[in-house]
Write a protein that holds these residues in place. Structure first.
Motif, short mmCIF file in Angstrom:
data_model
loop_
_atom_site.label_atom_id
_atom_site.label_comp_id
_atom_site.label_asym_id
_atom_site.label_seq_id
_atom_site.Cartn_x
_atom_site.Cartn_y
_atom_site.Cartn_z
N ALA A 1 0.79 -1.23 0.00
CA ALA A 1 0.00 0.00 0.00
C ALA A 1 0.82 1.28 0.00
O ALA A 1 0.46 2.26 -0.66
N SER A 2 1.91 1.30 0.74
CA SER A 2 2.71 2.54 0.86
C SER A 2 3.75 2.54 -0.25
O SER A 2 4.67 1.72 -0.25
N ARG A 3 3.62 3.49 -1.21
CA ARG A 3 4.40 3.44 -2.45
C ARG A 3 5.05 4.80 -2.76
O ARG A 3 4.71 5.45 -3.75
N PRO A 4 6.02 5.23 -1.94
CA PRO A 4 6.68 6.52 -2.21
C PRO A 4 7.34 6.53 -3.59
O PRO A 4 7.94 5.55 -4.03
N MET A 5 7.22 7.65 -4.27
CA MET A 5 7.83 7.92 -5.58
C MET A 5 7.31 6.99 -6.67
O MET A 5 7.92 6.87 -7.73
N SER A 6 6.18 6.34 -6.44
CA SER A 6 5.62 5.39 -7.38
C SER A 6 4.50 6.01 -8.20
O SER A 6 3.72 6.83 -7.70
N GLU A 7 4.38 5.59 -9.46
CA GLU A 7 3.30 6.07 -10.31
C GLU A 7 1.95 5.60 -9.79
O GLU A 7 0.94 6.26 -9.98
N SER A 8 1.93 4.45 -9.12
CA SER A 8 0.68 3.89 -8.61
C SER A 8 0.39 4.29 -7.16
O SER A 8 -0.53 3.74 -6.55
N ALA A 9 1.16 5.22 -6.60
CA ALA A 9 0.90 5.69 -5.24
C ALA A 9 -0.49 6.32 -5.16
O ALA A 9 -0.89 7.07 -6.06
N SER A 10 -1.22 6.01 -4.08
CA SER A 10 -2.58 6.53 -3.96
C SER A 10 -2.86 7.12 -2.59
O SER A 10 -4.00 7.21 -2.16
N GLY A 11 -1.81 7.51 -1.88
CA GLY A 11 -1.99 8.14 -0.57
C GLY A 11 -1.10 7.48 0.47
O GLY A 11 -0.57 6.40 0.27
N PHE A 12 -0.91 8.18 1.60
CA PHE A 12 -0.03 7.64 2.63
C PHE A 12 -0.78 6.72 3.57
O PHE A 12 -1.98 6.88 3.81
N VAL A 13 -0.06 5.73 4.09
CA VAL A 13 -0.61 4.80 5.07
C VAL A 13 -0.28 5.35 6.46
O VAL A 13 0.88 5.64 6.75
N PRO A 14 -1.26 5.51 7.36
CA PRO A 14 -0.97 6.06 8.68
C PRO A 14 -0.18 5.08 9.53
O PRO A 14 -0.34 3.86 9.43
N GLU B 1 28.50 17.71 -1.99
CA GLU B 1 29.00 16.77 -0.99
C GLU B 1 27.93 15.82 -0.47
O GLU B 1 28.25 14.85 0.23
N ILE B 2 26.67 16.07 -0.80
CA ILE B 2 25.58 15.21 -0.33
C ILE B 2 25.63 13.87 -1.07
O ILE B 2 25.51 13.81 -2.29
N ASP B 3 25.79 12.80 -0.31
CA ASP B 3 25.83 11.45 -0.89
C ASP B 3 24.45 10.81 -0.98
O ASP B 3 24.19 10.02 -1.89
N SER B 4 23.60 11.12 -0.01
CA SER B 4 22.30 10.47 0.05
C SER B 4 21.29 11.38 0.75
O SER B 4 21.67 12.20 1.60
N ILE B 5 20.04 11.21 0.38
CA ILE B 5 18.93 11.98 0.97
C ILE B 5 17.90 11.00 1.51
O ILE B 5 17.53 10.04 0.82
N ASN B 6 17.45 11.23 2.73
CA ASN B 6 16.28 10.53 3.24
C ASN B 6 15.15 11.55 3.23
O ASN B 6 15.11 12.46 4.04
N GLY B 7 14.27 11.41 2.26
CA GLY B 7 13.25 12.43 2.05
C GLY B 7 12.04 12.29 2.93
O GLY B 7 11.90 11.32 3.69
N HIS B 8 11.13 13.25 2.81
CA HIS B 8 9.84 13.15 3.50
C HIS B 8 8.95 12.16 2.74
O HIS B 8 8.45 11.21 3.31
N LEU B 9 8.72 12.39 1.47
CA LEU B 9 8.21 11.43 0.49
C LEU B 9 7.16 10.47 1.04
O LEU B 9 7.45 9.36 1.46
N THR B 10 5.90 10.90 1.00
CA THR B 10 4.82 10.23 1.71
C THR B 10 3.97 9.30 0.85
O THR B 10 3.00 8.74 1.34
N ALA B 11 4.27 9.16 -0.44
CA ALA B 11 3.46 8.36 -1.38
C ALA B 11 2.18 9.09 -1.76
O ALA B 11 1.10 8.51 -1.82
N THR B 12 2.32 10.38 -2.01
CA THR B 12 1.21 11.20 -2.51
C THR B 12 1.68 11.93 -3.76
O THR B 12 2.82 11.78 -4.20
N THR B 13 0.80 12.75 -4.30
CA THR B 13 1.14 13.52 -5.50
C THR B 13 2.25 14.53 -5.23
O THR B 13 2.83 15.07 -6.18
N ARG B 14 2.54 14.77 -3.96
CA ARG B 14 3.59 15.75 -3.62
C ARG B 14 4.99 15.18 -3.78
O ARG B 14 5.97 15.92 -3.70
N ASP B 15 5.13 13.88 -3.97
CA ASP B 15 6.47 13.28 -4.07
C ASP B 15 7.28 13.86 -5.22
O ASP B 15 8.46 14.19 -5.06
#
Length: 424
Positions: free
Chosen positions: A223-236, A303-317
């Motif tokens: 159900a929880s699909r960050p950055m996915s085309e099929s994401a349909s909302g965040f799972v609480p 210098e940034i090697d990696s990012i841990n984003g907020h990325l909630t599996a919504t259209t805002r990703d």
């Protein structure tokens, strides 16, 4: 001179694992903690799945006395105490049994709302004229600062003991608040973190907003699909995370293990102006928050090697990714790795920032980048901005020098923290 700040202890109660070692293994194995809850079905929720830490009675008895457990009905306090005490022990610190508190140690432990189930119980008793049956712990379980008060009493901290609350940004903000107190020399160490209650009275409002997925009740782990085309909302979700921040000199003096260094960060707000609103971030504010976090930490964007984003599996990703590309002036194959824990845990609300910061620190310390669960069908708008290789589907063994962690919360509030590998 400003003090250098390091992380010497961590504890976590997450939907996919409780305990630091278990959580580290869950990250490597990309284990999901999202499950179906019949209670949500019985209450006619559209989304009947969620992330909730599994706490056994045996585990509860390790952290609470029988007297403390009597009438305890606040899941946020349970998660917060378990993660906070674990972090303290992980740092090799003693729990004082003296008359005098530890004046050099403090607590900043945040929450969104605390003790909702206790509130519900209290309302019924009061309406029935049975106020005296509330018990002596109803106040501490329902005041926002109940979690920091609980931990302050258990650990005997005599420095600042307080609670912050900034929606999804709470945990990341708490880290920066503790960082600034140590950096300025006002404390030697601070236990920082955040927690969130679980249950329908927390999650119901989001279900009413129709921003939770309703197509995965029979397949929760997908159900929880960050950055996915099929994401349909965040799972609480729900849980807690705790970190011990410490003055580097103090850590070295007592021979503490050092997970990584906190270089700094930034908090700001978009003022709910332009495209910003109660539920959406102002893009200019996000970009400024990222750029000022780097400036405050004296880190170049390259210098940034990696990012841990907020990325909630919504259209805002996709919008968040675009903001990162603009803030760093990096895109395509030049963009750093980026991942989101929420594919495994759901969105743990006020606990999300602290749990995700712990995941980020574990990546640095153990030299890997965890994969993005359910991200195999990457959103085409994101792939126009960055290469697919920047969004790993599986764990990558890799040394990380500098990692950026972001949280963007309801109310148009933002926080970004910069972590760095500690080298002796």
């Amino acid at each position: 001179m400003p003090k250098r700040v390091v992380i010497t202890g961590m504890g976590v109660a997450a939907p996919n694992a409780v305990g630091l070692s278990n959580f580290n293994n869950a990250l490597k194995q990309m284990k999901s903690g999202i499950r179906f809850f019949s209670q949500l079905q019985d209450l006619n929720f559209s989304c009947q799945i969620a992330g909730k830490p599994e706490i056994s009675k045996e585990l509860l008895n390790e952290y609470f006395t029988p007297l403390q457990l009597r009438g305890l009905n606040s899941s946020g306090i349970v998660y917060g105490v378990i993660s906070g005490v674990d972090a303290w022990n992980d740092a090799g610190l003693d729990i004082l049994e003296t008359e005098s508190p530890d004046w050099d140690s403090g607590i900043i432990f945040g929450t969104g709302i605390l003790g909702v189930d206790k509130f519900r119980e209290a309302i019924h008793l009061i309406d029935e004229g049975k106020t005296r049956r509330l018990g002596s712990t109803s106040v501490v379980q329902t005041m926002a600062s109940g979690i920091s008060a609980y931990l302050g009493g258990i650990l005997g901290c005599g420095n600042q003991v307080t609670t912050n609350s900034s929606a999804c940004t709470t945990g990341t903000e708490a880290i920066l608040m503790g960082f600034e107190r140590i950096q300025s020399g006002k404390a030697k160490r601070m236990l920082v973190g955040s927690c969130s209650d679980h249950g329908p009275y927390i999650w119901g409002g989001f279900d009413a907003m129709r921003i939770l997925p309703n197509k995965y009740n029979d397949d929760p782990e997908k159900a929880s699909r960050p950055m996915s085309e099929s994401a349909s909302g965040f799972v609480p979700g729900s849980g807690a995370g705790a970190l011990v921040l410490e003055d580097l000199d103090s850590a070295l003096e007592r021979g503490a293990r050092i997970y990584c260094e906190v270089l700094g960060g930034e908090v700001n707000s978009g003022g709910q102006r332009a495209e910003g609103s109660m539920t959406a971030a102002n893009n200019e504010a996000v970009i400024r928050c990222i750029q000022n976090a780097l400036k405050n930490s004296e880190v170049d964007p390259n210098e940034i090697d990696s990012i841990n984003g907020h990325l909630t599996a919504t259209t805002r990703d996709s919008v968040e990714i675009e903001n990162w590309t603009r803030a760093l002036n990096r895109r395509g194959e030049d963009f750093p790795y980026i991942n989101s824990l929420k594919g495994m845990t759901g969105h743990c609300l006020s606990a999300s920032g602290s749990i995700e910061c712990i995941a980020s620190v574990l990546e640095i310390y153990n030299e890997y980048i965890f994969g993005n669960l359910n991200g195999e069908d990457k959103h085409p708008d994101i792939l126009k901005l960055i290469d697919a290789e920047s969004i790993p589907d599986t764990k990558i063994e890799r040394k990380i020098n500098i990692l950026a962690k972001a949280s963007f919360g309801f109310g148009d509030v933002n926080a970004v923290t910069i972590f760095k590998r500690y080298i002796t």
